[in-house]
Design an enzyme around this catalytic site. Structure first.
Site, PDB file in Angstrom:
ATOM      1  N   SER A 143      14.003  19.615   9.234  1.00  0.00           N
ATOM      2  CA  SER A 143      15.430  19.733   9.537  1.00  0.00           C
ATOM      3  C   SER A 143      15.894  21.140   9.209  1.00  0.00           C
ATOM      4  O   SER A 143      15.343  21.789   8.309  1.00  0.00           O
ATOM      5  CB  SER A 143      16.229  18.736   8.688  1.00  0.00           C
ATOM      6  OG  SER A 143      17.628  18.988   8.824  1.00  0.00           O
ATOM      7  N   TYR A 157      17.969  15.198   0.553  1.00  0.00           N
ATOM      8  CA  TYR A 157      17.405  15.169   1.923  1.00  0.00           C
ATOM      9  C   TYR A 157      16.864  16.551   2.286  1.00  0.00           C
ATOM     10  O   TYR A 157      15.744  16.683   2.792  1.00  0.00           O
ATOM     11  CB  TYR A 157      18.509  14.739   2.891  1.00  0.00           C
ATOM     12  CG  TYR A 157      18.171  14.865   4.361  1.00  0.00           C
ATOM     13  CD1 TYR A 157      17.403  13.906   5.011  1.00  0.00           C
ATOM     14  CD2 TYR A 157      18.645  15.936   5.119  1.00  0.00           C
ATOM     15  CE1 TYR A 157      17.110  14.017   6.368  1.00  0.00           C
ATOM     16  CE2 TYR A 157      18.364  16.056   6.473  1.00  0.00           C
ATOM     17  CZ  TYR A 157      17.596  15.090   7.089  1.00  0.00           C
ATOM     18  OH  TYR A 157      17.310  15.202   8.433  1.00  0.00           O
TER      19      TYR A 157
HETATM   20  P1  NAP Z   1      18.193   7.821  13.702  1.00  0.00           P
HETATM   21  O1  NAP Z   1      18.936   7.890  14.984  1.00  0.00           O
HETATM   22  O2  NAP Z   1      18.886   7.338  12.474  1.00  0.00           O
HETATM   23  O3  NAP Z   1      16.857   6.950  13.934  1.00  0.00           O
HETATM   24  C1  NAP Z   1      15.996   6.760  12.862  1.00  0.00           C
HETATM   25  C2  NAP Z   1      14.737   6.053  13.335  1.00  0.00           C
HETATM   26  O4  NAP Z   1      13.839   5.962  12.214  1.00  0.00           O
HETATM   27  C3  NAP Z   1      14.986   4.641  13.808  1.00  0.00           C
HETATM   28  O5  NAP Z   1      14.084   4.366  14.858  1.00  0.00           O
HETATM   29  C4  NAP Z   1      14.638   3.797  12.574  1.00  0.00           C
HETATM   30  O6  NAP Z   1      14.190   2.488  12.914  1.00  0.00           O
HETATM   31  C5  NAP Z   1      13.499   4.603  11.993  1.00  0.00           C
HETATM   32  N1  NAP Z   1      13.288   4.404  10.559  1.00  0.00           N
HETATM   33  C6  NAP Z   1      14.155   4.577   9.537  1.00  0.00           C
HETATM   34  N2  NAP Z   1      13.565   4.304   8.368  1.00  0.00           N
HETATM   35  C7  NAP Z   1      12.290   3.951   8.649  1.00  0.00           C
HETATM   36  C8  NAP Z   1      11.184   3.552   7.866  1.00  0.00           C
HETATM   37  N3  NAP Z   1      11.265   3.455   6.529  1.00  0.00           N
HETATM   38  N4  NAP Z   1      10.022   3.245   8.496  1.00  0.00           N
HETATM   39  C9  NAP Z   1       9.930   3.320   9.851  1.00  0.00           C
HETATM   40  N5  NAP Z   1      10.939   3.699  10.648  1.00  0.00           N
HETATM   41  C10 NAP Z   1      12.108   4.001  10.047  1.00  0.00           C
HETATM   42  O7  NAP Z   1      17.575   9.272  13.324  1.00  0.00           O
HETATM   43  P2  NAP Z   1      17.459  10.621  14.188  1.00  0.00           P
HETATM   44  O8  NAP Z   1      18.734  11.355  14.086  1.00  0.00           O
HETATM   45  O9  NAP Z   1      16.868  10.339  15.520  1.00  0.00           O
HETATM   46  O10 NAP Z   1      16.416  11.442  13.285  1.00  0.00           O
HETATM   47  C11 NAP Z   1      15.024  11.434  13.547  1.00  0.00           C
HETATM   48  C12 NAP Z   1      14.369  12.472  12.648  1.00  0.00           C
HETATM   49  O11 NAP Z   1      14.951  13.752  12.892  1.00  0.00           O
HETATM   50  C13 NAP Z   1      14.561  12.196  11.154  1.00  0.00           C
HETATM   51  O12 NAP Z   1      13.371  12.559  10.449  1.00  0.00           O
HETATM   52  C14 NAP Z   1      15.699  13.128  10.765  1.00  0.00           C
HETATM   53  O13 NAP Z   1      15.675  13.465   9.407  1.00  0.00           O
HETATM   54  C15 NAP Z   1      15.416  14.299  11.674  1.00  0.00           C
HETATM   55  N6  NAP Z   1      16.608  15.134  11.925  1.00  0.00           N
HETATM   56  C16 NAP Z   1      17.697  14.621  12.578  1.00  0.00           C
HETATM   57  C17 NAP Z   1      18.806  15.441  12.772  1.00  0.00           C
HETATM   58  C18 NAP Z   1      20.052  14.972  13.471  1.00  0.00           C
HETATM   59  O14 NAP Z   1      21.066  15.697  13.446  1.00  0.00           O
HETATM   60  N7  NAP Z   1      20.057  13.797  14.099  1.00  0.00           N
HETATM   61  C19 NAP Z   1      18.789  16.754  12.299  1.00  0.00           C
HETATM   62  C20 NAP Z   1      17.673  17.223  11.640  1.00  0.00           C
HETATM   63  C21 NAP Z   1      16.577  16.416  11.451  1.00  0.00           C
HETATM   64  P3  NAP Z   1      15.025   1.163  12.414  1.00  0.00           P
HETATM   65  O15 NAP Z   1      16.321   1.201  13.122  1.00  0.00           O
HETATM   66  O16 NAP Z   1      14.171   0.008  12.800  1.00  0.00           O
HETATM   67  O17 NAP Z   1      15.149   1.344  10.919  1.00  0.00           O
END
Ligand code: NAP
Length: 248
Positions: A143, A157
């Site tokens: 991130s 985080y």
């Molecule tokens: P999101 O929309 O909240 O989706 C999270 C996904 O991870 C869901 O499919 C969830 O499945 C799964 N998950 C959560 N806990 C888990 C666990 N313990 N084991 C297996 N699966 C799990 O998140 P996102 O925004 O797409 O983020 C994806 C990645 O990008 C993350 O690593 C996040 O830190 C990184 N990121 C995101 C952003 C942003 O602005 N969105 C920025 C920087 C980095 P369930 O629903 O079944 O729990």
């Protein structure tokens, strides 16, 4: 030979976009989720409707037994892996360090750091030429927080994502001679449900003025970079930390 990809947290947000785009590019995709089976099945259905091949597979990436069972299931149903996206990740509600508990930090590091290390270990056992595999590509989701530090919001985080950066650099060198490339993506403000899960559903709109590009990004804009890193087009790219953050 069909190419098999596992995307942790592939059911929603950046992971779901990655699964759908990778399937369009010819990957057979294992869509991992932890709790929301309906969301994972919906991604599988979208891929199948477009003529692709996908399965959903439940596992909490912080739980070793569940992760081992997931890798076994993917191997049995789709074949040996050539790609892993360590995408599953969580945030928590905004707090200062002096308000945070050990239980919160343990969850943050168990899922975001140890979960990624565990899945990478299992992928390497299948992909590495040292273990009889044919090589592959691992993409870790870091991130922009790893650079920004996220003070007053969730520096636990940010610290976990900093660990992902170090892990990526070291692992890339460790397995570069075994046919495996390892890279990380550092997304900025991306429009997904993760912000609501941290109690800030409007976070992207509220902070987009801080982004030089003056907008948040989409999950598909991040997926494009991930799927490129997975592909043979990135055959000489390893140990890279790729910012997909609109300049932030
Ligand atoms: P999101 O929309 O909240 O989706 C999270 C996904 O991870 C869901 O499919 C969830 O499945 C799964 N998950 C959560 N806990 C888990 C666990 N313990 N084991 C297996 N699966 C799990 O998140 P996102 O925004 O797409 O983020 C994806 C990645 O990008 C993350 O690593 C996040 O830190 C990184 N990121 C995101 C952003 C942003 O602005 N969105 C920025 C920087 C980095 P369930 O629903 O079944 O729990």
């Amino acid at each position: 030979m069909r190419k098999v990809l596992l995307v942790t947290g592939g059911s929603r947000g950046i992971g779901a976009a990655t699964c759908i785009l990778a399937a369009q590019k010819g990957w057979d995709v294992a869509v991992n989720y932890s709790a929301n089976a309906q969301a994972a099945n919906s991604v599988v259905q979208q891929i199948e409707a477009a003529g692709g091949r996908a399965i959903s597979v439940q596992a909490d990436v912080a739980h070793e037994g569940q992760v081992l069972a997931m890798f076994q299931k993917v191997r049995t149903e789709l074949g040996p892996l050539q790609g892993l996206v360590n995408n599953a990740g969580v945030v928590d509600v905004s707090a200062r360090l002096d308000e945070m508990s050990m239980a919160r930090w343990r969850r943050m590091f168990d899922i975001n750091v140890l979960g990624s290390m565990l899945c990478a270990r299992e992928a390497i056992l299948q992909m590495s030429t040292r273990h009889g595999g044919h090589g592959g590509s691992i993409v870790n989701l870091s991130s922009a927080a790893a650079r920004l530090g996220s003070p007053g919001q969730y520096l636990d985080y940010a610290a976990a994502k900093g660990a992902i950066d170090s892990f990526t650099l070291g692992l890339a060198k460790e397995v570069a001679g075994e046919g495996i490339r390892v890279n990380a993506i550092r997304p900025g403000l991306i429009d997904t449900e993760i912000h609501a899960s941290g109690g800030l559903p409007n976070r992207v709109k509220d902070l987009e003025h801080l982004v030089p590009a003056k907008r948040g990004g989409s999950a598909m804009e991040v997926a494009q970079a991930i799927v490129w890193l997975l592909s043979d087009e990135a055959s000489y790219t390893t140990m890279s930390l790729v910012d997909v953050s609109g300049g932030r």
